[in-house]
Scaffold this motif. Structure first.
Motif, PDB file in Angstrom:
ATOM      1  N   VAL A   1       1.148  15.662  39.827  1.00  0.00           N
ATOM      2  CA  VAL A   1       2.571  15.726  40.902  1.00  0.00           C
ATOM      3  C   VAL A   1       2.610  14.028  41.335  1.00  0.00           C
ATOM      4  CG1 VAL A   1       3.185  16.692  42.956  1.00  0.00           C
ATOM      5  CG2 VAL A   1       1.836  17.902  41.327  1.00  0.00           C
ATOM      6  N   ASN A   2       1.713  13.571  41.524  1.00  0.00           N
ATOM      7  CA  ASN A   2       1.732  11.974  42.046  1.00  0.00           C
ATOM      8  C   ASN A   2       2.974  11.128  41.063  1.00  0.00           C
ATOM      9  OD1 ASN A   2       0.283  12.558  44.091  1.00  0.00           O
ATOM     10  ND2 ASN A   2      -1.398  11.529  43.484  1.00  0.00           N
ATOM     11  N   SER A   3       3.042  11.550  39.735  1.00  0.00           N
ATOM     12  CA  SER A   3       3.790  10.738  38.850  1.00  0.00           C
ATOM     13  C   SER A   3       5.291  11.106  39.325  1.00  0.00           C
ATOM     14  CB  SER A   3       3.668  11.252  37.376  1.00  0.00           C
ATOM     15  OG  SER A   3       4.060  12.510  37.410  1.00  0.00           O
ATOM     16  N   THR A   4       5.663  11.768  39.941  1.00  0.00           N
ATOM     17  CA  THR A   4       6.839  12.474  40.478  1.00  0.00           C
ATOM     18  C   THR A   4       7.682  11.180  41.197  1.00  0.00           C
ATOM     19  OG1 THR A   4       6.743  14.803  40.357  1.00  0.00           O
ATOM     20  CG2 THR A   4       8.458  13.906  41.380  1.00  0.00           C
ATOM     21  N   GLY A   5       6.839  10.793  42.242  1.00  0.00           N
ATOM     22  CA  GLY A   5       7.456   9.592  43.256  1.00  0.00           C
ATOM     23  C   GLY A   5       7.652   8.254  42.328  1.00  0.00           C
ATOM     24  N   ILE A   6       6.642   8.204  41.500  1.00  0.00           N
ATOM     25  CA  ILE A   6       6.606   6.795  40.875  1.00  0.00           C
ATOM     26  C   ILE A   6       7.804   6.660  39.971  1.00  0.00           C
ATOM     27  CG2 ILE A   6       5.118   5.636  39.018  1.00  0.00           C
ATOM     28  CD1 ILE A   6       2.452   6.708  40.306  1.00  0.00           C
TER      29      ILE A   6
ATOM     30  N   PHE B   1       9.939  21.200  36.708  1.00  0.00           N
ATOM     31  CA  PHE B   1       9.245  21.694  37.871  1.00  0.00           C
ATOM     32  C   PHE B   1       7.771  22.154  37.341  1.00  0.00           C
ATOM     33  CE2 PHE B   1      13.759  22.881  38.912  1.00  0.00           C
ATOM     34  CZ  PHE B   1      13.783  22.309  40.184  1.00  0.00           C
ATOM     35  N   THR B   2       7.315  21.909  36.400  1.00  0.00           N
ATOM     36  CA  THR B   2       6.117  22.139  35.731  1.00  0.00           C
ATOM     37  C   THR B   2       5.016  21.579  36.417  1.00  0.00           C
ATOM     38  OG1 THR B   2       6.858  22.753  33.626  1.00  0.00           O
ATOM     39  CG2 THR B   2       4.542  22.232  33.614  1.00  0.00           C
ATOM     40  N   LYS B   3       5.179  20.327  36.955  1.00  0.00           N
ATOM     41  CA  LYS B   3       4.062  19.712  37.589  1.00  0.00           C
ATOM     42  C   LYS B   3       3.851  20.141  38.989  1.00  0.00           C
ATOM     43  CE  LYS B   3       4.985  15.011  35.269  1.00  0.00           C
ATOM     44  NZ  LYS B   3       5.619  13.951  35.362  1.00  0.00           N
TER      45      LYS B   3
ATOM     46  N   ALA C   1      22.749  12.122  43.261  1.00  0.00           N
ATOM     47  CA  ALA C   1      22.725  12.649  41.906  1.00  0.00           C
ATOM     48  C   ALA C   1      21.620  12.240  40.969  1.00  0.00           C
ATOM     49  CB  ALA C   1      24.140  11.906  41.512  1.00  0.00           C
ATOM     50  N   LEU C   2      20.809  11.302  41.469  1.00  0.00           N
ATOM     51  CA  LEU C   2      19.650  10.647  40.558  1.00  0.00           C
ATOM     52  C   LEU C   2      18.306  11.473  40.292  1.00  0.00           C
ATOM     53  CD1 LEU C   2      19.587   7.109  41.842  1.00  0.00           C
ATOM     54  CD2 LEU C   2      20.499   7.689  39.636  1.00  0.00           C
ATOM     55  N   PRO C   3      17.970  12.184  41.230  1.00  0.00           N
ATOM     56  CA  PRO C   3      16.641  12.612  41.059  1.00  0.00           C
ATOM     57  C   PRO C   3      16.497  13.774  40.098  1.00  0.00           C
ATOM     58  CG  PRO C   3      17.103  12.808  43.470  1.00  0.00           C
ATOM     59  CD  PRO C   3      18.326  12.390  42.625  1.00  0.00           C
TER      60      PRO C   3
ATOM     61  N   ASN D   1       4.466  13.079  48.169  1.00  0.00           N
ATOM     62  CA  ASN D   1       4.334  12.569  46.797  1.00  0.00           C
ATOM     63  C   ASN D   1       5.328  12.879  45.853  1.00  0.00           C
ATOM     64  OD1 ASN D   1       3.772  15.104  46.458  1.00  0.00           O
ATOM     65  ND2 ASN D   1       1.811  14.800  45.662  1.00  0.00           N
ATOM     66  N   LEU D   2       6.359  13.583  46.457  1.00  0.00           N
ATOM     67  CA  LEU D   2       7.742  14.021  45.589  1.00  0.00           C
ATOM     68  C   LEU D   2       8.822  13.010  45.913  1.00  0.00           C
ATOM     69  CD1 LEU D   2       7.577  17.840  45.821  1.00  0.00           C
ATOM     70  CD2 LEU D   2       6.577  16.286  44.128  1.00  0.00           C
TER      71      LEU D   2
END
Length: 340
Positions: free
Chosen positions: A281-286, A272-274, A125-127, A109-110
């Motif tokens: 946490v699932n919002s990261t991949g989105i 990194f708080t999430k 360089a994006l993430p 999910n990351l």
């Protein structure tokens, strides 16, 4: 997979510089947990958090690295919607070993799939800067994450030419904001190329410069440098009910009393708080998928200024030494094969 894992391990301590604090080690390949991917790392970028974490280590060794691009080589038994051989990008988490290694375990999910061909150094360089800028702009400062949805509103970015700044100004411009940003005058062209409408010399009186540009008050301010010396200027420039945000730990207590009369909100952003607190946490991949979509449409640049290849200890030290100098514009990336 028959290869051994190769990793660059950081040794802790402020007395050690980036150039003398790493060792090359060979380890067993990581095994995926149920929701993990194992990724063969093809590139990673360097970020100030790497050096901050390294210098904070006490009698510890750690694999750093919080940006990566690579191909999936193994899947956990609960992973869905990913396949071996697919390329992905991600920023990982401080809770697990980072991307300074040939093979890395990362939660599914990351990550986000890369469905088109693109230079590895740009993808790497994006993430981290992309996630930080997106969360700061749309989750902390409250702007709408849609094309031209925030027209008529203003944002000042303090330290606009760095990695996060270059991403933030582009996203803000895409979202319709009028963007002002500070930097050294030699970087004015860089600012304009990355979505800034008004470039401000950080050596000068920022309040006066903003007023001379035709703006009395601003809807939001993002401090991407130590906010302490900028508090008086930010308090004067921010509009009533405005938002101020920073990604930098203050070097002294902040006096927020001047914000009370205007009902201004002050926000901290840490990517990194999430994952540290296992929240949303699932919002990261989105978010990463959204960033990739903008990148492939040509609406977002990866802002790479230094590319080093192959991935080896010499190039890692070269990149970290340059980053530690504190004047980096854009991103430093290592890509290619891992070598000792």
């Amino acid at each position: 997979m028959t290869e051994k894992n190769l990793a660059f391990v950081a040794q802790g301590g402020k007395s050690l510089t980036a150039a003398d604090s790493f060792a090359v080690v060979q380890t067993e390949l990581p095994k995926p947990q149920s929701h993990d991917l194992i990724v063969k790392v093809e590139g990673f970028s360097l970020n100030p958090v790497d050096e901050k974490r390294r210098t904070s280590l006490v009698d510890q060794a750690l694999i750093l690295g919080y940006d990566a691009v690579g191909k999936i080589v193994a899947l956990g038994d609960q992973v869905q919607n990913f396949s071996i051989g697919e390329r992905v990008i991600y920023a990982g988490t401080t809770q697990r070993a980072g991307s300074y290694q040939r093979y890395q375990a990362v939660a599914a999910n990351l990550v986000a799939k890369v469905n088109q061909e693109a230079p590895l150094n740009e993808l790497a360089a994006l993430p981290l800067v992309g996630l930080t800028a997106w969360e700061l702009l749309f989750e902390r400062l409250g702007f709408i994450p849609e094309y031209k949805a925030n027209q008529g509103q203003t944002l000042l970015v303090i330290n606009g030419a760095g990695g996060v700044g270059s991403m933030l100004t582009q996203l803000a411009n895409w979202a319709g904001l009028t963007v002002l940003a500070t930097a050294s005058p030699k970087n004015n062209d860089w600012l304009i190329d990355h979505g800034v409408h008004v470039a401000i010399d950080y050596h000068k009186d920022i309040v006066e410069a903003v007023h001379q540009s035709g703006f009395k008050q601003l809807d939001a301010i993002a401090a991407l440098y130590n906010p302490v010396p900028y508090m008086p200027a930010m308090a004067e420039l921010i509009a009533p009910f405005g938002q101020i945000g920073t990604i930098v730990k203050p070097t002294a207590p902040l006096d927020l009393s001047a914000l009370l009369a205007k009902s201004v909100s002050f926000n901290f952003e840490r990517m990194f708080t999430k994952t540290d607190y296992n929240l949303n946490v699932n919002s990261t991949g989105i978010i990463l998928s959204n960033l990739l979509a903008l990148y492939f449409k040509g609406q977002l640049s990866a802002s790479v200024t230094t590319s080093l290849s192959p991935i080896n200890l010499t190039n890692l030290k070269t990149g970290l030494t340059a980053l530690s100098a504190g004047h980096q514009v854009g991103k430093i990336v290592l890509s290619g094969n891992f070598e000792k």
